[in-house]
Enzyme design. Structure first.
Site, PDB file in Angstrom:
ATOM      1  N   VAL A  93       0.870  -1.178   0.000  1.00 40.92           N
ATOM      2  CA  VAL A  93       0.000   0.000   0.000  1.00 40.92           C
ATOM      3  C   VAL A  93       0.903   1.222   0.000  1.00 40.92           C
ATOM      4  O   VAL A  93       2.055   1.156   0.423  1.00 40.92           O
ATOM      5  CB  VAL A  93      -0.970   0.026   1.203  1.00 40.92           C
ATOM      6  N   SER A  94       0.356   2.336  -0.469  1.00 47.43           N
ATOM      7  CA  SER A  94       1.183   3.539  -0.632  1.00 47.43           C
ATOM      8  C   SER A  94       1.396   4.321   0.649  1.00 47.43           C
ATOM      9  O   SER A  94       2.425   4.966   0.815  1.00 47.43           O
ATOM     10  CB  SER A  94       0.563   4.460  -1.687  1.00 47.43           C
ATOM     11  N   THR A  95       0.427   4.300   1.547  1.00 44.45           N
ATOM     12  CA  THR A  95       0.555   5.095   2.768  1.00 44.45           C
ATOM     13  C   THR A  95       0.288   4.235   3.994  1.00 44.45           C
ATOM     14  O   THR A  95      -0.331   3.168   3.908  1.00 44.45           O
ATOM     15  CB  THR A  95      -0.448   6.272   2.773  1.00 44.45           C
TER      16      THR A  95
END
Length: 188
Positions: A8-10
């Site tokens: 996931v990006s964050t």
């Protein structure tokens, strides 16, 4: 062994749904990462790639965009997997290189990569030919032009040291020596 990769990006996002899907697909181990896909430095991905055993493991992702930051990156990874005998599976895109259809998709990726490299080569050659036709040649411009060499020679003949002349033209002494004949009296 099936090995999963979830990203996931964050930190606010959760990898749980990806882990569930990868576990349901039979992954015995899942590597998880919280990092933007655009980042070049993804330590968990690097660890995963070192972990995979040629001829034994299958890398599984939920979606292709979880693995690669661009089409070029994806193609490079797929080529590496093929060379190293690592199978690959993407659940959403139904790509599985352990099947004939999956190998076909892999072959298409490899063909696209080869085509892209050929286009880059053609553009490079065309650009170099166009520059040559305009009287330009490739490479770094010369620091010491004929006019500078003549002026440097005059300075040396006039009593300047090689260091002074090199500094005046913004070049190293080695570069100066390559272009002008320096007498013993003009040494640094």
């Amino acid at each position: 062994m099936k090995v999963g990769y979830a990203r996931v990006s964050t930190d606010e996002q959760s990898v749980e749904s990806q882990i569930d899907a990868l576990t349901a697909a039979g992954c015995e181990r899942v590597f998880t990462e919280h990092a933007s896909g655009a980042k070049m430095d993804r330590p968990v991905l690097a660890e995963l790639l070192r972990f995979l055993r040629p001829g034994q493991d299958t890398l599984v992702v939920v979606r292709l965009d979880r693995l690669a930051r661009s089409l070029r990156h994806l193609i490079d990874l797929m080529e590496d997997f093929g060379r190293n005998g690592i199978a690959f599976s993407s659940l959403n895109e139904a790509i599985d290189t352990t099947t004939a259809g999956g190998r076909l998709v892999f072959g298409i990726f490899a063909g696209i990569a080869e085509f892209e490299r050929a286009l880059i080569r053609q553009r490079t050659v065309a650009g170099l030919q166009a520059a040559k036709a305009r009287g330009r040649s490739g490479g770094r411009p010369k620091l010491m032009t004929p006019a500078k060499v003549s002026a440097a020679q005059k300075m040396l003949s006039g009593g300047s040291t090689a260091r002074e002349v090199a500094d005046a033209f913004g070049v190293s002494i080695a570069t100066l020596y390559r272009h002008v004949q320096v007498s013993q009296s003009a040494q640094p």
